[in-house]
Design a protein around this motif. Structure first.
Motif, PDB file in Angstrom:
ATOM      1  N   UNK A  97       0.852  -1.184   0.000  1.00  0.00           N
ATOM      2  CA  UNK A  97       0.000   0.000   0.000  1.00  0.00           C
ATOM      3  C   UNK A  97       0.890   1.238   0.000  1.00  0.00           C
ATOM      4  N   UNK A  98       0.697   2.079  -0.995  1.00  0.00           N
ATOM      5  CA  UNK A  98       1.432   3.342  -1.113  1.00  0.00           C
ATOM      6  C   UNK A  98       0.454   4.469  -0.793  1.00  0.00           C
ATOM      7  N   UNK A  99       0.744   5.246   0.236  1.00  0.00           N
ATOM      8  CA  UNK A  99      -0.212   6.257   0.666  1.00  0.00           C
ATOM      9  C   UNK A  99       0.498   7.395   1.386  1.00  0.00           C
ATOM     10  N   UNK A 100      -0.301   8.253   2.003  1.00  0.00           N
ATOM     11  CA  UNK A 100       0.228   9.354   2.803  1.00  0.00           C
ATOM     12  C   UNK A 100      -0.742   9.650   3.935  1.00  0.00           C
ATOM     13  N   UNK A 101      -0.236  10.317   4.978  1.00  0.00           N
ATOM     14  CA  UNK A 101      -1.076  10.786   6.072  1.00  0.00           C
ATOM     15  C   UNK A 101      -1.757  12.073   5.639  1.00  0.00           C
ATOM     16  N   UNK A 102      -2.988  12.246   6.083  1.00  0.00           N
ATOM     17  CA  UNK A 102      -3.683  13.494   5.776  1.00  0.00           C
ATOM     18  C   UNK A 102      -3.008  14.654   6.495  1.00  0.00           C
ATOM     19  N   UNK A 103      -2.764  15.718   5.759  1.00  0.00           N
ATOM     20  CA  UNK A 103      -2.199  16.934   6.334  1.00  0.00           C
ATOM     21  C   UNK A 103      -2.891  18.117   5.696  1.00  0.00           C
ATOM     22  N   UNK A 104      -2.110  19.035   5.132  1.00  0.00           N
ATOM     23  CA  UNK A 104      -2.702  20.164   4.413  1.00  0.00           C
ATOM     24  C   UNK A 104      -3.414  19.678   3.153  1.00  0.00           C
ATOM     25  N   UNK A 105      -2.926  18.558   2.607  1.00  0.00           N
ATOM     26  CA  UNK A 105      -3.616  17.913   1.495  1.00  0.00           C
ATOM     27  C   UNK A 105      -4.502  16.808   2.062  1.00  0.00           C
ATOM     28  N   UNK A 106      -5.806  16.875   1.849  1.00  0.00           N
ATOM     29  CA  UNK A 106      -6.700  15.855   2.407  1.00  0.00           C
ATOM     30  C   UNK A 106      -6.588  14.537   1.659  1.00  0.00           C
ATOM     31  N   UNK A 107      -7.074  13.479   2.284  1.00  0.00           N
ATOM     32  CA  UNK A 107      -7.196  12.179   1.609  1.00  0.00           C
ATOM     33  C   UNK A 107      -8.660  11.758   1.705  1.00  0.00           C
ATOM     34  N   UNK A 108      -9.156  10.948   0.763  1.00  0.00           N
ATOM     35  CA  UNK A 108     -10.537  10.484   0.845  1.00  0.00           C
ATOM     36  C   UNK A 108     -10.785   9.723   2.140  1.00  0.00           C
ATOM     37  N   UNK A 109     -11.990   9.827   2.662  1.00  0.00           N
ATOM     38  CA  UNK A 109     -12.341   9.194   3.937  1.00  0.00           C
ATOM     39  C   UNK A 109     -12.023   7.702   3.932  1.00  0.00           C
ATOM     40  N   UNK A 110     -12.308   7.028   2.804  1.00  0.00           N
ATOM     41  CA  UNK A 110     -12.084   5.589   2.729  1.00  0.00           C
ATOM     42  C   UNK A 110     -10.605   5.219   2.706  1.00  0.00           C
ATOM     43  N   UNK A 111      -9.724   6.233   2.571  1.00  0.00           N
ATOM     44  CA  UNK A 111      -8.284   5.984   2.519  1.00  0.00           C
ATOM     45  C   UNK A 111      -7.559   6.514   3.747  1.00  0.00           C
ATOM     46  N   UNK A 112      -8.285   6.782   4.806  1.00  0.00           N
ATOM     47  CA  UNK A 112      -7.629   7.185   6.054  1.00  0.00           C
ATOM     48  C   UNK A 112      -6.655   6.091   6.464  1.00  0.00           C
ATOM     49  N   UNK A 113      -5.572   6.490   7.103  1.00  0.00           N
ATOM     50  CA  UNK A 113      -4.484   5.557   7.399  1.00  0.00           C
ATOM     51  C   UNK A 113      -4.943   4.350   8.205  1.00  0.00           C
ATOM     52  N   UNK A 114      -5.786   4.576   9.195  1.00  0.00           N
ATOM     53  CA  UNK A 114      -6.246   3.460  10.031  1.00  0.00           C
ATOM     54  C   UNK A 114      -7.061   2.458   9.220  1.00  0.00           C
ATOM     55  N   UNK A 115      -7.818   2.942   8.238  1.00  0.00           N
ATOM     56  CA  UNK A 115      -8.609   2.038   7.407  1.00  0.00           C
ATOM     57  C   UNK A 115      -7.714   1.194   6.509  1.00  0.00           C
ATOM     58  N   UNK A 116      -6.692   1.813   5.941  1.00  0.00           N
ATOM     59  CA  UNK A 116      -5.759   1.055   5.113  1.00  0.00           C
ATOM     60  C   UNK A 116      -4.979   0.052   5.958  1.00  0.00           C
ATOM     61  N   UNK A 117      -4.711   0.409   7.200  1.00  0.00           N
ATOM     62  CA  UNK A 117      -3.948  -0.469   8.093  1.00  0.00           C
ATOM     63  C   UNK A 117      -4.698  -1.747   8.430  1.00  0.00           C
ATOM     64  N   UNK A 118      -5.998  -1.781   8.192  1.00  0.00           N
ATOM     65  CA  UNK A 118      -6.776  -2.993   8.470  1.00  0.00           C
ATOM     66  C   UNK A 118      -6.258  -4.198   7.678  1.00  0.00           C
ATOM     67  N   UNK A 119      -5.606  -3.942   6.554  1.00  0.00           N
ATOM     68  CA  UNK A 119      -5.087  -5.038   5.733  1.00  0.00           C
ATOM     69  C   UNK A 119      -3.829  -5.670   6.324  1.00  0.00           C
ATOM     70  N   UNK A 120      -3.149  -4.940   7.232  1.00  0.00           N
ATOM     71  CA  UNK A 120      -1.883  -5.419   7.797  1.00  0.00           C
ATOM     72  C   UNK A 120      -0.886  -5.791   6.703  1.00  0.00           C
ATOM     73  N   UNK A 121      -0.955  -5.103   5.573  1.00  0.00           N
ATOM     74  CA  UNK A 121      -0.044  -5.353   4.457  1.00  0.00           C
ATOM     75  C   UNK A 121       1.224  -4.530   4.630  1.00  0.00           C
ATOM     76  N   UNK A 122       2.165  -4.712   3.707  1.00  0.00           N
ATOM     77  CA  UNK A 122       3.338  -3.841   3.665  1.00  0.00           C
ATOM     78  C   UNK A 122       2.867  -2.451   3.254  1.00  0.00           C
ATOM     79  N   UNK A 123       3.408  -1.431   3.893  1.00  0.00           N
ATOM     80  CA  UNK A 123       2.940  -0.083   3.617  1.00  0.00           C
ATOM     81  C   UNK A 123       4.117   0.872   3.454  1.00  0.00           C
ATOM     82  N   UNK A 124       4.012   1.758   2.450  1.00  0.00           N
ATOM     83  CA  UNK A 124       4.985   2.824   2.236  1.00  0.00           C
ATOM     84  C   UNK A 124       4.240   4.140   2.349  1.00  0.00           C
ATOM     85  N   UNK A 125       4.652   4.969   3.288  1.00  0.00           N
ATOM     86  CA  UNK A 125       3.926   6.199   3.594  1.00  0.00           C
ATOM     87  C   UNK A 125       4.791   7.406   3.227  1.00  0.00           C
ATOM     88  N   UNK A 126       4.317   8.156   2.263  1.00  0.00           N
ATOM     89  CA  UNK A 126       5.009   9.355   1.778  1.00  0.00           C
ATOM     90  C   UNK A 126       4.618  10.585   2.618  1.00  0.00           C
TER      91      UNK A 126
END
Length: 248
Positions: A133-162
């Motif tokens: 999973x390639x993603x980012x934390x919400x900051x000044x640039x928002x992310x879609x609700x369904x892509x919030x970090x905790x929701x993506x973390x439900x997969x317990x997959x490998x993750x790269x956070x920019x």
């Protein structure tokens, strides 16, 4: 005349592709993404007029591209890593398409790949995870609700956070909602650069370690069991596994 969108790679100038190098050698104007691109990459275009887009607006970048093409010159628009990931190139390409300017995208080595190389780990271990999973934390640039970090973390997959190391406490807190607090995590600042820095820990202690190391920007966060776990060897080279090119 053509515009080249070039992925300059993660930092090491030797990670620039041969195709990218050849495009730079032809370029008469280079517009590059400021401090994110190693200036040594620009040495492949010694004859070019160079502009740093860090101080330019989208409109100024597009205006310079249009002026250059109107003068029958080749433009190299140089982005860090691979331009398709957080490169803000879609808005540029759409405009060029609208005004009838030809362009080509030359992929590059993304920092999340250079980061995995830096820590000498494979994202996709057979019985651990087959997903990155390639993603980012919400900051000044928002992310879609369904892509919030905790929701993506439900997969317990490998993750790269920019683009999130400045919020490392929040990152760890969000991830711990789904990953175990003992899950390994690594922060790689300026992956593949000469001054690369690596900090390893767990979700429980990584925030403290990152702050002690003075890392607050230009860093990739990798998280997941792939960083430190037992795993089954791949079937690809297993002597007991038959496939198209080899009998067991």
């Amino acid at each position: 005349m053509k515009v080249y969108f070039i992925g300059a790679g993660a930092g090491d100038p030797e990670l620039l592709t041969i195709k990218g190098m050849k495009a730079l050698e032809q370029a008469e104007v280079v517009i590059y993404a400021g401090s994110l691109v190693n200036p040594e990459v620009l040495e492949y275009a010694p004859q070019a007029e160079v502009y740093n887009s860090a101080s330019m607006t989208l409109e100024e970048v597009l205006e310079k591209i249009e002026e250059t093409v109107a003068d029958n010159k080749i433009v190299a628009r140089v982005h860090t890593g691979d331009p398709s990931i957080y490169g803000a190139i879609q808005e540029q390409m759409d405009h060029l398409h609208e005004v009838g300017i030809e362009y080509e995208i030359i992929p590059g080595v993304s920092s999340f790949l250079a980061a995995a190389a830096a820590v000498e780990r494979e994202f996709t271990l057979p019985d651990v995870t087959q997903t990155v999973i390639v993603t980012r934390m919400e900051g000044r640039t928002p992310v879609p609700e369904k892509e919030k970090l905790a929701k993506l973390a439900q997969h317990n997959a490998s993750m790269a956070i920019f683009l999130s190391v400045q919020m490392i406490e929040d990152v760890a807190a969000e991830l711990t909602k789904e990953y175990s607090s003992s899950t390994p995590i690594a922060v790689i600042q300026k992956a593949s650069w000469a001054d690369q820095k690596i900090v390893k820990g767990t979700l429980e202690d990584i925030a403290v370690k990152v702050k002690e190391a003075g890392i607050n920007k230009t860093a990739m966060i990798l998280v997941g069991d792939f960083l430190d776990t037992e795993y089954e060897k791949s079937k690809l080279y297993d002597k007991n596994f038959t496939h198209e090119f080899r009998e067991a």
